[in-house]
Structures are given as C-alpha cells and as structure tokens.
Design an enzyme around this catalytic site. Structure first.
Site, PDB file in Angstrom:
ATOM      1  N   GLY A   9       0.872  -1.294  -0.082  1.00  0.00           N
ATOM      2  CA  GLY A   9      -0.009  -0.068  -0.122  1.00  0.00           C
ATOM      3  C   GLY A   9       0.749   1.202  -0.040  1.00  0.00           C
ATOM      4  N   ALA A  10       1.700   1.167  -0.729  1.00  0.00           N
ATOM      5  CA  ALA A  10       2.850   2.349  -0.846  1.00  0.00           C
ATOM      6  C   ALA A  10       2.370   3.502  -1.882  1.00  0.00           C
ATOM      7  CB  ALA A  10       4.241   1.985  -1.133  1.00  0.00           C
ATOM      8  N   GLY A  13      -0.919   7.957   1.205  1.00  0.00           N
ATOM      9  CA  GLY A  13      -0.744   8.108   2.590  1.00  0.00           C
ATOM     10  C   GLY A  13       0.475   7.511   3.293  1.00  0.00           C
ATOM     11  N   GLY A  15       1.918   4.854   3.584  1.00  0.00           N
ATOM     12  CA  GLY A  15       2.931   3.692   2.948  1.00  0.00           C
ATOM     13  C   GLY A  15       3.805   4.622   1.840  1.00  0.00           C
ATOM     14  N   TYR A 187     -13.290  -3.446  10.450  1.00  0.00           N
ATOM     15  CA  TYR A 187     -11.907  -2.645  10.237  1.00  0.00           C
ATOM     16  C   TYR A 187     -11.054  -2.776  11.689  1.00  0.00           C
ATOM     17  CZ  TYR A 187      -8.370   0.971  10.167  1.00  0.00           C
ATOM     18  OH  TYR A 187      -7.204   1.790  10.241  1.00  0.00           O
TER      19      TYR A 187
HETATM   20  P1  NDP Z   1      -4.532   4.910   2.630  1.00  0.00           P
HETATM   21  O1  NDP Z   1      -5.972   4.681   2.275  1.00  0.00           O
HETATM   22  O2  NDP Z   1      -4.034   6.481   2.338  1.00  0.00           O
HETATM   23  O3  NDP Z   1      -3.628   4.029   2.119  1.00  0.00           O
HETATM   24  C1  NDP Z   1      -3.834   2.620   1.954  1.00  0.00           C
HETATM   25  C2  NDP Z   1      -2.981   1.752   1.039  1.00  0.00           C
HETATM   26  O4  NDP Z   1      -3.393   0.666   1.130  1.00  0.00           O
HETATM   27  C3  NDP Z   1      -3.088   2.315  -0.401  1.00  0.00           C
HETATM   28  O5  NDP Z   1      -2.112   2.587  -1.181  1.00  0.00           O
HETATM   29  C4  NDP Z   1      -4.318   1.242  -0.945  1.00  0.00           C
HETATM   30  O6  NDP Z   1      -4.005   1.316  -2.541  1.00  0.00           O
HETATM   31  C5  NDP Z   1      -3.528   0.168  -0.395  1.00  0.00           C
HETATM   32  N1  NDP Z   1      -4.705  -0.888  -0.461  1.00  0.00           N
HETATM   33  C6  NDP Z   1      -6.090  -1.093  -0.160  1.00  0.00           C
HETATM   34  N2  NDP Z   1      -6.484  -2.125  -0.572  1.00  0.00           N
HETATM   35  C7  NDP Z   1      -5.585  -2.854  -1.117  1.00  0.00           C
HETATM   36  C8  NDP Z   1      -5.431  -3.933  -1.663  1.00  0.00           C
HETATM   37  N3  NDP Z   1      -6.347  -4.913  -1.847  1.00  0.00           N
HETATM   38  N4  NDP Z   1      -4.320  -4.623  -2.256  1.00  0.00           N
HETATM   39  C9  NDP Z   1      -3.053  -3.578  -2.086  1.00  0.00           C
HETATM   40  N5  NDP Z   1      -3.102  -2.398  -1.693  1.00  0.00           N
HETATM   41  C10 NDP Z   1      -4.374  -1.954  -1.137  1.00  0.00           C
HETATM   42  O7  NDP Z   1      -4.672   4.891   4.264  1.00  0.00           O
HETATM   43  P2  NDP Z   1      -3.448   5.089   5.239  1.00  0.00           P
HETATM   44  O8  NDP Z   1      -2.032   5.599   4.586  1.00  0.00           O
HETATM   45  O9  NDP Z   1      -4.290   6.110   6.239  1.00  0.00           O
HETATM   46  O10 NDP Z   1      -3.280   3.916   6.241  1.00  0.00           O
HETATM   47  C11 NDP Z   1      -2.044   3.017   5.927  1.00  0.00           C
HETATM   48  C12 NDP Z   1      -2.004   2.010   7.250  1.00  0.00           C
HETATM   49  O11 NDP Z   1      -2.023   2.949   8.434  1.00  0.00           O
HETATM   50  C13 NDP Z   1      -3.395   1.290   7.509  1.00  0.00           C
HETATM   51  O12 NDP Z   1      -2.779   0.036   8.137  1.00  0.00           O
HETATM   52  C14 NDP Z   1      -3.821   1.932   8.674  1.00  0.00           C
HETATM   53  O13 NDP Z   1      -4.698   1.098   9.262  1.00  0.00           O
HETATM   54  C15 NDP Z   1      -2.878   2.590   9.243  1.00  0.00           C
HETATM   55  N6  NDP Z   1      -3.325   3.671   9.992  1.00  0.00           N
HETATM   56  C16 NDP Z   1      -3.862   4.712   9.704  1.00  0.00           C
HETATM   57  C17 NDP Z   1      -4.130   5.964  10.658  1.00  0.00           C
HETATM   58  C18 NDP Z   1      -4.688   7.126   9.907  1.00  0.00           C
HETATM   59  O14 NDP Z   1      -5.014   7.921  10.759  1.00  0.00           O
HETATM   60  N7  NDP Z   1      -4.878   7.439   8.599  1.00  0.00           N
HETATM   61  C19 NDP Z   1      -3.943   5.817  11.953  1.00  0.00           C
HETATM   62  C20 NDP Z   1      -3.251   4.763  12.305  1.00  0.00           C
HETATM   63  C21 NDP Z   1      -3.130   3.739  11.452  1.00  0.00           C
HETATM   64  P3  NDP Z   1      -4.916   2.243  -3.520  1.00  0.00           P
HETATM   65  O15 NDP Z   1      -4.001   3.519  -3.655  1.00  0.00           O
HETATM   66  O16 NDP Z   1      -4.850   1.477  -4.716  1.00  0.00           O
HETATM   67  O17 NDP Z   1      -6.145   2.506  -2.959  1.00  0.00           O
END
Ligand code: NDP
Length: 316
Positions: A9-10, A13, A15, A187
């Site tokens: 998920g890079a 956000g 990643g 979730y």
């Molecule tokens: P984003 O939605 O910005 O990023 C999520 C990433 O996961 C995207 O790159 C997305 O891809 C990818 N993804 C989703 N589904 C799939 C799939 N089926 N296969 C491959 N990749 C997938 O979220 P965040 O950066 O906020 O979250 C990242 C992590 O941080 C998560 O684990 C979240 O639980 C954790 N987190 C986030 C917080 C927050 O406040 N935001 C707080 C605490 C933890 P695509 O770009 O294609 O959609």
C-alpha cells in the site's frame, strides 16, 4: 549495497511517505501495490528517485495474488531486509459486506488475511536477509485499543471466540466473532488481528530467526485516503477535530518518518513491541513502548487467531 524493504500500500498516505523516507535513507523500496499507474504517479509526485524503487503488483484481498507477488519479488533476485504491512481499507458506510475472490469479508481479507499469508511466506526471505537484523513491521492503530481515548468510540473491536473464523468465514459468516456485519467493527477487528499477528510472530519466530517483529501507531493521519469512503462532511471535520481537540493529528510526512524509524533506526530493535509517540503531533514527540489492548495482549487468543487464519489462507 542497498538494503531492500517491501511496503504494501505504498501508493498513498502513510505507505507512500514511508517509501519516500526510506529511499532518502538509502534503501531500495519495493512498492507492493494494486494499481501500478497510480503508484508510479505517486512515486514521481513525492520525488522518489527512479533507481530507488521497484513497483510490483499485489492485491492483498486475493490469496492467489499474494502468492504471485512473492514469486515476482523472488524473481528480482534481491534479498529482503524488511517487510512493512501497511495497506488497508476502511469502508464505514457500506450496509452489506463485500467479498474477496476467496469468499471472505473484504476488509478482514485485505487488512489481515492477505498480510497474514504474506508474512508467513516472506519469513523465508527475511531469514536470508543481507543485514544481520531483518525487521517485519505491521501498522497498528489506536482504534484497536478501547483503553485509549481514540479507541473508546463504539463499536469496539471484539473477536469474541472467533466463531466466524472457526465456521470458515464465508457468507453468512462475515464477522470474526460470528455476529452481524458491522463495517467499522470489521476494520477494528482486522487491526486487532494485525497486532495479534505481530505478537504471535514474535513468540514463534523471534528467537529462532533473529527477525525483529513490531507494530506502531504513528498518530492520527487524518488527511490520508483511508477516510475516502466516509461522509464528505466527516472528511472535512475529522482533521480539524484531530488537530485542535484530540491533539492526535500528524502529517503524512511525519507518519512516514515514524515508519522509517521503526524499519531502519537502531533504536527500534526490540521485538514484540508496539510503538507509540507521546505528544503525537509534534515532530520531537518521543516514542515509547505502549501496552496493547487487553484483547491484543491475550496470548491464547493470538494462538487461536493464528490457527484459524492459517487454515483460511491455506497454510494449514
Ligand atoms: P490510505 O488509504 O492512504 O492508504 C492505504 C493503502 O493501501 C493504499 O496504497 C491502497 O491502495 C492500499 N490498498 C488498499 N487495498 C489494497 C489491496 N487490496 N491490495 C493492495 N493494496 C491495497 O491509508 P493510510 O495511509 O491512512 O493507512 C495506512 C495504514 O496506516 C493502515 O494500515 C491503517 O490502518 C494505518 N493507520 C492509519 C491511520 C490514519 O489516521 N490514517 C492511523 C493509524 C493507523 P490504493 O492507492 O490502490 O487505494
């Protein structure tokens, strides 16, 4: 020689910014993503140098795709020094569950089961790391923990006796506890599984492999796309609320640096640990080892979760 890290998920956000931070620290980053064009554009937007990353396709919602990813990674001939399980979906507004190609509820399939399989398969690669101290990092979240302010908002996570997993986790079983579908809880449950997986990996494999297993909560990154499936008004107010009321707001850049620290900084070489930051929104906020929720520290539950998950992903 560059060390190599895989980040799921890079493409957005946390990643994406973790990828950027690690590239700046001299790592080669494998961006494991489901949308190749979006990922390429994202890498260019934040300015990751071309020779510092490789994009490889993965759909974490599909077990076949996870297995294919591992093959594709191995075909690059690189050794693996760190794996970051970061990808996640959050769909608070859906009324009916969505299903993965394997027939599992999609948020648990993506956030937990896909990563569970990936971690298990890639242990072999991490054992052969080029560094003496490989690491496996899984993103946690405050919402896994009802003992913290940010985790008190209902519905609370609860895996119960894992009756839904035990029953095979296919419709009509859409929740791990076997109860009625609730997308926000799904979730949170998946994130409890992430923390349990990290702790169980540590218990099973740290001593024998030397791999450091850890999780972190980087702070509330209220501006990421994670909230894209929420009400527009929520998307507008949530960052403001986090900034001025809970004080938990952190930027995507800072969250990315925190992930990079846990991956690469010698100070974060403890295994079985969940890292958190005091004074979360400040750049100089200090990290500390945080106690995880009661459920996420339950060893018997960790073992049960492990055994059922292994069956569901075809490892047992
Ligand atoms: P984003 O939605 O910005 O990023 C999520 C990433 O996961 C995207 O790159 C997305 O891809 C990818 N993804 C989703 N589904 C799939 C799939 N089926 N296969 C491959 N990749 C997938 O979220 P965040 O950066 O906020 O979250 C990242 C992590 O941080 C998560 O684990 C979240 O639980 C954790 N987190 C986030 C917080 C927050 O406040 N935001 C707080 C605490 C933890 P695509 O770009 O294609 O959609």
């Amino acid at each position: 020689h560059k060390s190599t890290v895989i980040i799921t998920g890079a493409s957005s956000g946390v990643g994406l910014y973790a990828a950027n931070a690690l590239a700046k620290r001299g790592w080669h980053v494998i961006m494991a993503c489901r949308n190749l064009e979006k990922t390429e554009a994202a890498a260019q937007t934040v300015g990751i140098p071309k020779d510092s990353y490789t994009i490889i396709h993965i759909d974490l919602g599909s077990l076949d795709s996870v297995r294919k990813f591992v093959q594709d990674f191995r075909a690059t001939g690189r050794s693996l020094d760190a794996l970051v399980c970061n990808a996640a979906i959050y769909m608070p507004l859906i009324k009916e569950p969505l299903f993965s190609p394997d027939g599992y509820e999609l948020s648990v399939a993506t956030n937990h089961l896909g990563h569970f399989l990936l971690c298990n398969l890639m242990l072999e690669d991490l054992k052969k790391a080029s560094t003496s101290e490989p690491r496996l990092v899984i993103l946690g979240t405050v919402t896994h923990n009802p003992n913290e302010l940010g985790g008190k908002i209902p519905p609370r996570p609860d895996l119960g006796d894992l009756k839904g997993f035990e029953a095979g986790f296919k419709a009509p079983h859409t929740m791990i506890d076997g109860k009625k579908f609730e997308p926000v809880k799904a979730y949170k449950d998946s994130k409890v599984c992430n923390v349990l997986t990290m702790r169980e990996l540590h218990r099973r494999y740290h001593e024998s492999t030397g791999i450091t297993f850890s999780s972190l909560y980087p702070g509330c990154v209220a501006t990421t796309a994670l909230f894209r499936n929420h009400y527009p008004l929520f998307q507008k107010l949530f960052p403001v609320f986090q900034k001025y009321i809970t004080g938990g707001f952190v930027s995507e850049e800072l969250a990315g640096e925190r992930v990079a620290d846990v991956v690469a900084d010698p100070a974060y070489n403890q295994s079985g640990i969940y890292w958190s930051w005091g004074n979360r929104q400040k750049k100089d906020g200090k990290s500390f080892v945080q106690k995880v929720s009661n459920e996420a520290s339950d060893d018997a539950k960790a073992e049960k979760m492990w055994d059922f998950s292994a069956k569901l992903v075809g490892l047992a």
